[in-house]
Design a protein around this motif. Structure first.
Motif, PDB file in Angstrom:
ATOM      1  N   ASP A 429      47.661 -23.382  -7.521  1.00  0.00           N
ATOM      2  CA  ASP A 429      46.378 -23.190  -8.155  1.00  0.00           C
ATOM      3  C   ASP A 429      45.488 -24.533  -7.544  1.00  0.00           C
ATOM      4  N   TRP A 430      46.136 -25.424  -6.644  1.00  0.00           N
ATOM      5  CA  TRP A 430      45.299 -26.273  -6.025  1.00  0.00           C
ATOM      6  C   TRP A 430      44.371 -26.069  -5.095  1.00  0.00           C
ATOM      7  N   VAL A 431      44.827 -24.746  -4.549  1.00  0.00           N
ATOM      8  CA  VAL A 431      44.096 -24.189  -3.487  1.00  0.00           C
ATOM      9  C   VAL A 431      42.468 -23.777  -3.679  1.00  0.00           C
ATOM     10  N   GLY A 432      42.320 -23.364  -5.101  1.00  0.00           N
ATOM     11  CA  GLY A 432      41.040 -23.196  -5.365  1.00  0.00           C
ATOM     12  C   GLY A 432      40.720 -21.629  -5.108  1.00  0.00           C
ATOM     13  N   PRO A 433      39.199 -21.453  -5.219  1.00  0.00           N
ATOM     14  CA  PRO A 433      39.062 -19.848  -4.874  1.00  0.00           C
ATOM     15  C   PRO A 433      39.013 -19.762  -3.395  1.00  0.00           C
ATOM     16  N   LEU A 434      39.420 -18.701  -3.072  1.00  0.00           N
ATOM     17  CA  LEU A 434      39.344 -18.166  -1.625  1.00  0.00           C
ATOM     18  C   LEU A 434      37.927 -17.740  -0.984  1.00  0.00           C
ATOM     19  N   GLU A 435      37.016 -17.183  -1.980  1.00  0.00           N
ATOM     20  CA  GLU A 435      35.880 -16.741  -1.340  1.00  0.00           C
ATOM     21  C   GLU A 435      34.970 -17.973  -1.064  1.00  0.00           C
ATOM     22  N   LEU A 436      34.170 -17.838  -0.003  1.00  0.00           N
ATOM     23  CA  LEU A 436      33.568 -19.008   0.551  1.00  0.00           C
ATOM     24  C   LEU A 436      31.924 -19.122  -0.518  1.00  0.00           C
ATOM     25  N   GLU A 437      31.914 -20.276  -0.854  1.00  0.00           N
ATOM     26  CA  GLU A 437      30.453 -20.689  -1.552  1.00  0.00           C
ATOM     27  C   GLU A 437      29.296 -20.234  -0.508  1.00  0.00           C
ATOM     28  N   PRO A 438      28.180 -19.799  -1.055  1.00  0.00           N
ATOM     29  CA  PRO A 438      27.033 -19.466  -0.285  1.00  0.00           C
ATOM     30  C   PRO A 438      26.445 -20.774  -0.012  1.00  0.00           C
ATOM     31  N   PRO A 439      25.573 -21.044   1.084  1.00  0.00           N
ATOM     32  CA  PRO A 439      25.260 -21.963   1.982  1.00  0.00           C
ATOM     33  C   PRO A 439      24.248 -22.845   0.791  1.00  0.00           C
ATOM     34  N   THR A 440      24.185 -24.005   0.717  1.00  0.00           N
ATOM     35  CA  THR A 440      23.392 -25.013   0.020  1.00  0.00           C
ATOM     36  C   THR A 440      21.825 -24.847   0.489  1.00  0.00           C
ATOM     37  N   LYS A 441      20.855 -25.023  -0.140  1.00  0.00           N
ATOM     38  CA  LYS A 441      19.348 -24.991   0.346  1.00  0.00           C
ATOM     39  C   LYS A 441      19.378 -26.015   1.333  1.00  0.00           C
ATOM     40  N   GLU A 442      20.023 -27.205   1.614  1.00  0.00           N
ATOM     41  CA  GLU A 442      19.878 -28.244   2.618  1.00  0.00           C
ATOM     42  C   GLU A 442      20.787 -27.468   3.954  1.00  0.00           C
ATOM     43  N   ALA A 443      21.842 -26.745   3.552  1.00  0.00           N
ATOM     44  CA  ALA A 443      22.394 -26.094   4.753  1.00  0.00           C
ATOM     45  C   ALA A 443      21.614 -24.926   5.394  1.00  0.00           C
ATOM     46  N   LYS A 444      20.705 -24.283   4.606  1.00  0.00           N
ATOM     47  CA  LYS A 444      19.962 -23.035   5.150  1.00  0.00           C
ATOM     48  C   LYS A 444      18.759 -23.922   5.697  1.00  0.00           C
ATOM     49  N   LEU A 445      18.371 -24.916   5.330  1.00  0.00           N
ATOM     50  CA  LEU A 445      17.138 -25.576   5.845  1.00  0.00           C
ATOM     51  C   LEU A 445      17.514 -26.061   7.460  1.00  0.00           C
ATOM     52  N   ALA A 446      18.724 -26.629   7.206  1.00  0.00           N
ATOM     53  CA  ALA A 446      19.014 -27.360   8.691  1.00  0.00           C
ATOM     54  C   ALA A 446      19.636 -26.267   9.776  1.00  0.00           C
ATOM     55  N   ALA A 447      20.001 -25.184   9.396  1.00  0.00           N
ATOM     56  CA  ALA A 447      20.226 -24.025  10.066  1.00  0.00           C
ATOM     57  C   ALA A 447      19.062 -23.476  10.551  1.00  0.00           C
ATOM     58  N   ASP A 448      17.977 -23.421   9.772  1.00  0.00           N
ATOM     59  CA  ASP A 448      16.744 -22.933  10.176  1.00  0.00           C
ATOM     60  C   ASP A 448      16.098 -24.002  11.237  1.00  0.00           C
ATOM     61  N   LEU A 449      16.208 -25.125  11.206  1.00  0.00           N
ATOM     62  CA  LEU A 449      15.797 -26.245  11.945  1.00  0.00           C
ATOM     63  C   LEU A 449      16.305 -25.935  13.311  1.00  0.00           C
ATOM     64  N   ARG A 450      17.823 -25.613  13.256  1.00  0.00           N
ATOM     65  CA  ARG A 450      18.486 -25.784  14.472  1.00  0.00           C
ATOM     66  C   ARG A 450      18.188 -24.362  15.199  1.00  0.00           C
ATOM     67  N   SER A 451      17.670 -23.373  14.632  1.00  0.00           N
ATOM     68  CA  SER A 451      17.616 -22.070  15.285  1.00  0.00           C
ATOM     69  C   SER A 451      16.609 -21.836  16.461  1.00  0.00           C
ATOM     70  N   GLY A 452      15.889 -23.176  16.317  1.00  0.00           N
ATOM     71  CA  GLY A 452      14.813 -22.783  17.303  1.00  0.00           C
ATOM     72  C   GLY A 452      13.315 -21.927  16.937  1.00  0.00           C
ATOM     73  N   HIS A 453      13.451 -21.452  15.795  1.00  0.00           N
ATOM     74  CA  HIS A 453      12.445 -20.886  15.245  1.00  0.00           C
ATOM     75  C   HIS A 453      11.813 -21.379  14.007  1.00  0.00           C
ATOM     76  N   ALA A 454      11.633 -22.940  13.869  1.00  0.00           N
ATOM     77  CA  ALA A 454      11.406 -23.477  12.712  1.00  0.00           C
ATOM     78  C   ALA A 454       9.836 -23.605  12.695  1.00  0.00           C
ATOM     79  N   THR A 455       9.318 -23.259  11.383  1.00  0.00           N
ATOM     80  CA  THR A 455       8.000 -23.126  11.197  1.00  0.00           C
ATOM     81  C   THR A 455       7.124 -24.200  10.591  1.00  0.00           C
ATOM     82  N   GLN A 456       7.851 -25.363  10.364  1.00  0.00           N
ATOM     83  CA  GLN A 456       7.356 -26.618   9.809  1.00  0.00           C
ATOM     84  C   GLN A 456       6.397 -27.176  10.820  1.00  0.00           C
ATOM     85  N   SER A 457       5.497 -27.886  10.109  1.00  0.00           N
ATOM     86  CA  SER A 457       4.231 -28.595  11.107  1.00  0.00           C
ATOM     87  C   SER A 457       5.098 -29.778  11.674  1.00  0.00           C
ATOM     88  N   LEU A 458       4.512 -30.675  12.625  1.00  0.00           N
ATOM     89  CA  LEU A 458       5.075 -31.807  13.187  1.00  0.00           C
ATOM     90  C   LEU A 458       5.254 -32.944  12.203  1.00  0.00           C
TER      91      LEU A 458
END
Length: 921
Positions: A429-458
């Motif tokens: 039972d120490w293993v915990g759930p096998l299914e992966l958690e969805p990415p956090t909003k911070e993880a989504k933001l970081a991935a978007d910024l790294r993608s090369g298609h960021a839309t944020q202003s300077l």
């Protein structure tokens, strides 16, 4: 039944009978054609190699197990649902460095015979790729096959598509294949070739894995900071030296790209089902601990071997200490060589800690944190390295296979094992759930910024680059680097100081034209802008800017951080990067240079090394000595300059060796014409000799200068006073009611332990120090931090360039702005002890014990003790190694301090290492 003699002959025929003195059959002796290693083409293997590899499946059941009995694994499982069973062991394999499992359940293993091969080693000339199969009911492999035998310094193995087997040699990634179905590789292709003069076996290419798009991931270690060129099959070239790296390419070696950098030795890499990449970082040298890392595109993990092996360098980070660098998820055990996903966590074998640990991952912003647990623990001869999952894992029982190096010697030694690790999920039972958690909003933001298609202003990106989440901040820097070519110096100089600091990081990342930017940035009034610009010059080795760095060193308003950075850059640009900031000849020359500003001379004096990193011989005391060329006469000359900072630094240097300096220190302490703070510093320097200097201290206890008087009373507090001395102090005390608490502490030091809150009552302690009247005295706190009798903080910690590196550098502690946390860390030092600073106690066979921070573990154990010095022990002399739950920092430190002194100490720790105005102008 196979007889003992025939078994040994058969073992020789397998090419696995290391340690047996009978010669190999002539047909087994072959040399790899020299051209084969370097050509990036497909080529049939030589007939000689085919003859050698023609040994097919052979029964293992009756193999001689003699050597195994000499190296008992003493392994046990520590968590429910975990079982471990032996699949194969020496002499069927030796010194394994890679493992994988195919769909048929066959276990592929690298058996290396070339890793620091001893002159008298008996065994195959090259490494073997072995295949174990047909496991019996006990889990032991019944068949063993040599699939390939032509590589050297083979560091990993990964099964690939279309029957290809991928291998990492020290200086190439290659793939081999059986094209005619006879169970032997007959074709090889190079995927990526490394050109470098370095040849150390395990800091070159390593760490194979596949990403979710079918591309190959692999790594390179620090390569002893030697320049290297990595070439893919389409001619793509990537160059580097000492920063390590993780790369991606297609299965046939095209589209080679660097993903991340800043590693020592990322020997283990894995990719999760959601595409997240993780690495186990091996061999931290003088910078423990090893690391479990979350790898992201464009990540910089802080390490640079080119700056030498010292534990401190202003341009090297290990846990995200520098701007733009990324921290670890958590420290790992000593010398991890593999890593594998398990549900929402990671399995990491520890070669040096003889364990397999589970790291459950908890989302933390755009990355993760973890609280690991050990699931398998072995004895001295259980050294798990690589790990691979069975591709047929199900939701009930999951299986992995582990390589075991067995012996702690780095040299090829003939020992090795393969283990089957099973986890029954119904019980675990120490293993915990096998299914992966969805990415956090911070993880989504970081991935978007790294993608090369960021839309944020300077403006938005500049703000994100200052985000407290280092993964978001780094991603914002990466996003801005795509647009940095549009910037102009005139535009950037109009930005706020914080934005200009980020601009330097972006320009460096974008490899902007140095001549366009650096001259103006070095003239920036903001100290952090200057620091990051100096770091850029050094990291990029921009020798054309050496005169500019020398101009920085001549600035009279330089703070210590920039001075240290400029010294490090000066060393780099003069071809002495490996010296780090320790260049005694150059520093001493600056100390002696009467034309240099006194402040620069003071900083150079502070940086001079005064203590060996190696511990003294048994029975000898740790002695701080003046560096070669620095004399008492010279320090007296520095005092005669009559500059406040230079004089303080000279006194602090004298205090480092009080026995040799006590006459000068005593004269300074007693001289009423000297500055009171300087006198107090001299008195603090005499604290280790308080018994011998009791007469002087009693006289100074009545000094009209409060700072002199109270520093004296601290010195007297540390010795046993006679009744006559106590009577004298009581008489003096009546004259100075403002020093009542200091006199009371000197007369009754034991009273500091009574009528005070419990150490667990942080709030009550906060109220007590807040109730102290008057402003806090930061300089008093500084002297307390370095006090040799009362606190001894500097024995383990650095602050502003002074102190040791046993514990964390506390120079920037004030940035945290959390007084309750800081006070709690002093009251209960073992409560939240960072794993990288957890001491280990080594118990020797003769009963002696030594405690320190573990640095290295192989056939010797090396720790860094509480004095910041390294102690090394032969592993044969070690009875046990025990993790200590008790911090080096002593419990009850506050019971040696008054409330006012505790307040002053905290005020010092909360202060910045340089004036605030310099940081924000």
């Amino acid at each position: 039944m196979i007889s003992e003699g025939s078994t040994r002959i058969c073992c020789l025929w397998w090419g696995g009978a290391v340690g047996y003195k009978k010669p190999l059959p002539a047909a087994c002796e072959h040399s790899r054609p020299p051209a084969l290693k370097r050509e990036i083409i497909m080529k049939p293997l030589s007939l000689c190699m085919l003859l050698f590899a023609s040994v097919l499946a052979t029964s293992l059941e009756a193999a001689d197990k003699g050597p195994a009995d000499e190296r008992p694994p003493q392994v046990k499982t520590l968590q429910p649902g975990v079982t471990l069973s032996l699949v194969a062991e020496q002499p069927q394999l030796a010194t394994p460095t890679g493992v994988d499992v195919d769909e048929q359940g066959r276990i592929w293993v690298v058996a290396t015979h070339t890793h620091f091969r001893p002159d008298d080693y008996v065994g195959p000339e090259h490494d073997e790729i072995l295949v174990f199969s047909d496991l019996n009911q006990a889990g032991r492999a019944q068949k063993r096959q040599v699939f390939y035998n032509a590589t050297d310094a083979t560091m990993d193995l990964e099964l690939g598509p279309d029957g290809w087997v991928y291998l990492a040699e020290r200086d190439r990634i290659l793939r081999i294949k059986d094209t005619n179905g006879d169970g032997k590789a007959d074709v090889e292709e190079n995927i990526a070739v490394l050109e470098s003069e370095a040849d150390y076996p395990h800091n070159g290419l390593e760490g194979l894995a596949w990403d979710n798009a079918g591309k190959l991931i692999f790594a390179i270690g620090e390569n002893f900071a030697k320049e290297w060129t990595l070439t893919g099959t389409d001619g793509t070239k990537i160059t580097g030296a000492g920063k390590g790296g993780i790369f991606r390419c297609t299965a046939d070696g095209k589209q080679l790209k660097r993903i991340a950098e800043g590693f020592w030795n990322p020997f283990g890499i894995c990719v999760r089902k959601d595409g997240e990449i993780f690495a186990a970082e091996n061999d931290p040298g003088e910078r423990p601990p090893c690391r479990v890392l979350h790898i992201v595109e464009g990540g910089d993990y802080g390490y640079e071997r080119g700056y030498g092996s010292e534990a401190h360098h202003p341009f090297v980070a290990w846990n995200g200490e520098l701007r733009g660098t990324l921290p670890m998820i958590h420290p790992s055990g000593e010398a991890p060589c593999g890593i594998a996903p398990l549900g929402r966590g990671l399995l990491v074998p520890s070669w040096g800690d003889h364990s397999v640990d589970f790291y459950p991952l908890t989302p933390k912003g755009a990355s993760y944190t973890s609280k690991p647990m050990t699931i398998v623990k072995g004895g001295r001869y259980f050294r798990p390295s690589c790990i691979a999952a069975d591709p047929k894992n199900n939701q009930k029982v999951m299986t992995w296979y582990l390589c075991d190096w067995v012996d702690g010697r780095y040299q090829a030694h003939g020992y090795g094992r393969v283990w089957k690790l099973e986890i029954d999920l119904g019980k675990a039972d120490w293993v915990g759930p096998l299914e992966l958690e969805p990415p956090t909003k911070e993880a989504k933001l970081a991935a978007d910024l790294r993608s090369g298609h960021a839309t944020q202003s300077l403006k938005e990106l500049l703000k994100l680059a200052q985000n407290e989440d280092p993964f978001v901040a780094r991603a914002a820097l990466v996003a801005m680097s795509h647009k940095a070519s549009e910037w102009t110096p005139t535009e950037v100089m109009k930005w706020s100081p914080a934005e200009r600091v980020q601009a330097v990081l972006v320009l460096k990342l974008a490899q902007a034209e140095p001549k366009t930017w650096i001259p103006g940035l070095l003239k920036d009034k903001n100290a952090d802008v200057q620091f990051e610009t100096i770091r850029w010059i050094s990291d990029a080795g921009l020798k054309a800017f050496l005169p500019d760095v020398e101009k920085v060193l001549a600035q009279s308003d330089l703070d210590y951080q920039r001075f240290e950075a400029a010294i490090a850059a000066w060393n780099t640009l003069n071809g002495k990067a490996l010296d780090g900031v320790r260049n005694p000849e150059m520093l001493l020359a600056r100390v002696k240079d009467k034309q240099s500003a006194p402040q620069i001379r003071a900083y150079a004096l502070r940086m001079l090394p005064t203590q060996s990193r190696s511990a003294p011989k048994e029975g000898k005391q740790v002695v701080t000595q003046f560096p070669k060329g620095l004399t008492l006469e010279m320090l007296e000359e520095l005092l005669a300059v009559n500059d406040e900072l230079l004089s303080l630094e000279a006194v602090r240097t004298l205090a480092g060796n009080p026995i040799a300096s006590q006459k000068i220190l005593a004269q300074l302490a007693a001289d009423p014409k000297q500055d009171a703070v300087l006198r107090a510093e001299a008195i603090a320097g005499l604290a280790p000799l308080a018994e011998q200097q009791a007469g002087l201290l009693l006289k100074l206890a009545g000094d009209p200068k409060r700072v002199v008087r109270e520093e004296t009373l601290r010195g007297l507090r540390s010795i046993q006073l006679t009744d006559k001395q106590k009577a004298k102090l009581k008489e003096i005390a009546d004259e100075f009611p403002d020093s009542k608490d200091a006199f009371q502490a000197a007369l009754h030091p034991g009273a500091l332990k009574t009528d005070r809150p419990a150490l667990t009552e942080t709030g009550a302690w906060l109220k007590a120090i807040d109730a102290v009247g008057g402003p806090a005295d930061v300089e008093s706190g500084r002297r307390l931090f370095h006090h040799a009798r009362l606190t001894n903080c500097a024995h383990c910690h650095r602050h502003s360039g002074r102190g040791n590196v046993v514990g964390p550098d506390l120079s920037s502690l004030g940035d945290r702005q959390d007084r309750a946390w800081l006070l709690r860390s002093i009251l209960e030092p073992s409560r939240e002890m960072a794993p990288e600073y957890q001491p280990r106690t080594i118990v020797l066979t003769d009963g002696r014990t030594f405690t320190g921070i573990r640095l290295r573990s192989y056939v010797k154990e090396t720790i860094r003790d509480a004095h910041g010095q390294n102690k090394t022990f032969d592993r044969d002399d070690v009875e046990a190694i025990v993790e200590s739950p008790v911090s080096f920092m002593p419990q009850g430190l506050v019971h040696a301090l008054t409330d006012r002194e505790l307040r002053d100490l905290i005020a010092f720790l909360e202060s910045n290492s340089r004036p605030q105005a310099q940081k924000t102008d």
